[in-house]
Every structure is written in structure tokens, then in C-alpha cells.
Design an enzyme around this catalytic site. Sequence first.
Site, PDB file in Angstrom:
ATOM      1  N   CYS A  68      28.580  -0.044  -8.586  1.00  0.00           N
ATOM      2  CA  CYS A  68      29.181  -1.027  -7.017  1.00  0.00           C
ATOM      3  C   CYS A  68      30.372  -2.287  -7.305  1.00  0.00           C
ATOM      4  O   CYS A  68      31.053  -1.999  -7.450  1.00  0.00           O
ATOM      5  CB  CYS A  68      28.406  -0.301  -5.220  1.00  0.00           C
ATOM      6  N   ASP A 126      34.112  10.500  -3.712  1.00  0.00           N
ATOM      7  CA  ASP A 126      33.903   8.858  -2.866  1.00  0.00           C
ATOM      8  C   ASP A 126      35.081   8.674  -2.540  1.00  0.00           C
ATOM      9  O   ASP A 126      36.124   8.378  -2.230  1.00  0.00           O
ATOM     10  CB  ASP A 126      33.767   8.189  -4.048  1.00  0.00           C
ATOM     11  N   HIS A 158      30.436   8.488  -3.663  1.00  0.00           N
ATOM     12  CA  HIS A 158      29.647   7.259  -4.209  1.00  0.00           C
ATOM     13  C   HIS A 158      28.092   6.952  -3.906  1.00  0.00           C
ATOM     14  O   HIS A 158      27.583   7.388  -3.249  1.00  0.00           O
ATOM     15  CB  HIS A 158      30.888   6.407  -3.114  1.00  0.00           C
TER      16      HIS A 158
END
Length: 184
Positions: A68, A126, A158
Site C-alpha cells: 500500500c 481496486d 486492494h
Amino acid sequence: KLGYYAIAPELFARQGDVSKMSDIGQIMKDVVSKVPDAQVMSDLDATVAFAKASKHADIARLGAVGFCWGGRTVWMYTAHNPSLKAGVAYYGLLEGMKTEGLRPSDPIDVGTTLKVPVLGMYAGLDNYIKPDSVSRMEKEVQQSGSGSQIVVFPNVDHGFNADYRPTYDRAAATYAWKLATEWL
């Protein structure tokens, strides 16, 4: 366990103690969003120097892995430090974080300049990273000649590697880890 010398530096420590926070939105707003890229690059340079001084790490085979925000950091650090041999960026934001002073560039801005091969792993579902951004980054890294590659995992979201999140996908995480270790 795999024989690597690994360090996980606390890159937001000067902005706040996230160990005392549980709300991810608050962490992002009050801490992470305030961390300047220059500080992160300097801290990672210091981390590399520490690893080298330890005499336990093989700096000639230096790599970086991030998830991330850390995935974005991998893209940016490999652009900053071309002595890395490889990077693995799990669903790192590619654009939209650029701000004057704090983050002067996004990964998509440095894609063509990469010298270090980065494996970018992204989620097909995502909502944070749009397919157009991933496609543009693929084109950027192809132009760089770095050998970087992007893999998109369809039907996952995600955070597919974060086993504490509802978006965790065991099959994708297992396969991504296999790809990451082979890449390194």
C-alpha cells in the site's frame, strides 16, 4: 526464515505513534499524509547504512518490499536509490498523492527513469488504484528498460495480502508471495 536480512523501519514515527491508533482513516489523515518523501528517502538511506554497518546484510543484493503506502514507497525509493537490485510493490498508489513540499512526484512521474527492476502487484477490483493508472505505469516502466513488470490479480481487491482485512484473498496472497520471492 527465508535467509534474508530484513528491516521494517518506522517511517512515520516523527509524525505520530500509530501503534496507539486503530482507525485507519485517522492514521492516514493525521499521520501518514504528513510524512514528506524527503524524510522517507533519508530514513531509508539511513536504514541501508545501518544494514551495511551491521555486517550481517549483503548490500550488493539490496531489495525493498512494501504494501500500500509502502508499495508507493518502493517505487519512489528505487527511483531515488539505483543501487537496489530489486523492488516489490504490492498495490502501491501510482498517482494522486503528489503535494507541493511533501511529495513532489508520484510513481507514475518517475516510471520511465527507473533503473531498478520493480515487480508491481495490483488488484483488479481496486477502488483506490484505477486500471488506467496501472496501464499507464506499465507503459512507463516498459520505456524505462529497467525490467520492471506489473501483475494484476483479477477478482481481488486492494489489500489482498493483508490477512487482517476483509479484502484478504489467501490464494492471491500465496501466489503473490511466490512471485515476490522469485523476483527477489
